[in-house]
Scaffold this active site. Structure first.
Site, mmCIF file in Angstrom:
data_model
loop_
_atom_site.group_PDB
_atom_site.id
_atom_site.type_symbol
_atom_site.label_atom_id
_atom_site.label_comp_id
_atom_site.label_asym_id
_atom_site.label_seq_id
_atom_site.Cartn_x
_atom_site.Cartn_y
_atom_site.Cartn_z
ATOM 1 C CB ILE A 129 8.051 -3.427 -13.530
ATOM 2 C CG1 ILE A 129 7.569 -2.533 -14.689
ATOM 3 C CG2 ILE A 129 9.168 -2.724 -12.755
ATOM 4 C CD1 ILE A 129 7.046 -1.181 -14.273
ATOM 5 C CB ILE A 181 -1.831 4.273 -10.383
ATOM 6 C CG1 ILE A 181 -2.251 2.803 -10.183
ATOM 7 C CG2 ILE A 181 -2.761 4.977 -11.371
ATOM 8 C CD1 ILE A 181 -3.612 2.625 -9.550
ATOM 9 C CD GLU A 208 2.542 -7.607 0.023
ATOM 10 O OE1 GLU A 208 1.674 -7.585 -0.870
ATOM 11 O OE2 GLU A 208 2.930 -6.566 0.605
#
Length: 423
Positions: free
Chosen positions: A211, A305, A230
């Site tokens: 994605i 999720i 990050e």
């Protein structure tokens, strides 16, 4: 420099020690597995780390008799152990793990890392995983290192003088690399929808996976993008080469690609090696909300999720099964929301590979809330984009149902009606 044999380095770890292991692409598998070979003489050795990669024998029989895993982020190689009595998980933001070491909440006896050979001044590089490795090295009683000429030398804060490392083992082997996955039609649609939210001059945070890569592939016509993230992978390379990513609009670390770790192909590592355009920092810097928010139009792209009809995001468990970790999602979701013109984004496919809706009336029993509903703004699936900011519970449910998979909309509408009386 104290060069020793693999067996001598491994013998540093004693029973009862708490041992930090560097993670991701820089996981020092040869050295850590040499330590595991001493399992008959060891007991109650605690392993603490974030996501590690490759084979780690402390997670499997018979070695695991001597080791217990205390993970701050769960990867596939320790997932089974962490969900049994062989290990456990510490729920913690990536931005705060350094405090466990610096404040002696989890004092470290040994840090096991991988570094580049020293330069002419005696400084070694922690390579592409500075994250929580830097504070671990700074605060461990002893540091042992794989000395690897194939480790990329990175600019930034991940520089350690060889005098701060107690012993070195010479090991020449490629660090872990990660092939790019094939982007599906669904992922391409999600990437296109997310790209539509990104403005010229934005500062990006993205992760690894299809994605994020799908989003990056849709940014070729953007301008003056920056990166404060990050982690990053190969997806940024074409955008740097074409001049889309320049960093010129950033308020801090202008013109720099800032990250605390990277994971990708050898091509990515070659790009990183000795490149002053990149700055690798401690996660307490990259993931500090106060730093993130300083940049304009911070666009944080994270996944999930599952998400319930009120906007609660679960991104690290499947029910009560610990799948990954909190990581830096909340650090960047909050930082983006406080940035001038910022956009925190949760991007996910509408259903699992088995056709189960990821937008659900309630999170699964035992699921952890990674990002609270009060922090969630934009949610993106292949069916569209909604912004939950300022919406009440009923409005949120209606919005999320509108971007759910058509096969599940009727059941979600019934669930919303049962809960709210109307949709």
């Amino acid at each position: 420099m104290k060069l020793v044999s693999l067996e001598q380095a491994a013998s540093v770890v004693k029973s009862g020690d708490r041992v930090f292991v560097q993670g991701a692409a820089m996981t020092p598998n040869t050295l850590i597995n040499a330590i595991c070979e001493n399992y008959r003489e060891l007991s109650n050795v605690e392993i603490i780390s974030i996501h590690t990669d490759g084979p780690v024998n402390f997670a499997i029989p018979p070695y695991n008799k001597a080791f217990k895993i205390n993970s701050c982020f769960v990867g596939s190689n320790v997932r089974k152990a962490v969900n049994t009595n062989q290990g456990d998980y510490i729920p913690i933001f990536l931005s705060e793990i350094h405090q466990l070491f610096r404040r002696k909440l989890l004092p470290l006896d040994v840090a096991v890392v991988q570094v580049s050979p020293p330069d002419k001044h005696g400084y070694c590089s922690l390579g592409v995983s500075v994250d929580i490795t830097l504070p671990a090295v700074q605060h461990a009683k002893k540091v042992i290192a794989q000395l690897n000429p194939l480790v990329p030398r990175t600019h930034g804060d991940g520089i350690i003088h060889m005098s701060h490392i107690d012993s070195f083992v010479e090991i020449s082997e490629p660090i872990h690399s990660y092939p790019e996955g094939k982007i599906s039609e669904v992922e391409h649609s999600i990437g296109k929808n997310v790209a539509g939210l990104i403005e010229d001059g934005a500062t990006l945070q993205m992760g690894i996976g299809n994605i994020p890569n799908a989003v990056l592939k849709n940014l070729g016509n953007h301008r003056r993008l920056g990166v404060h993230t990050e982690m990053f992978s190969d997806g940024i390379l074409p955008l740097v080469k074409s001049g889309v990513i320049t960093g010129e609009n950033k308020a801090i670390d202008a013109y720099k690609i800032v990250s605390c770790f990277a994971a990708g192909s050898q091509k990515l590592y070659d790009f990183i090696d000795e490149n002053p355009q990149l700055s690798f920092k401690d996660a307490s810097y990259t993931n500090d909300t106060a730093n993130i928010r300083k940049n304009p139009k911070v666009t944080a792209i994270n996944s999930a999720i599952e998400i319930d009809l009120t906007g609660q995001v679960c991104a690290d468990t499947i029910g009560s099964y610990q799948y990954s970790g909190v990581g830096g999602q909340m650090d960047f979701i909050r930082g983006a929301s406080l940035s001038e013109g910022g956009k925190p984004i949760i991007a996910l496919s509408s259903v699992t590979n088995k056709g189960i809706s990821k937008i659900s009336p309630f999170l699964k029993n035992g699921a952890g809330v990674t990002t609270t509903r009060a922090h969630v703004h934009h949610v993106v699936t292949e069916y569209g984009v909604v912004n939950l900011f300022g919406k009440n519970l009923q409005q949120r449910a209606k919005a999320l149902i509108s971007i759910s998979h058509p096969d599940h909309r009727e059941s979600l509408e019934r669930a919303a009606f049962d809960r709210f009386g109307r949709v």
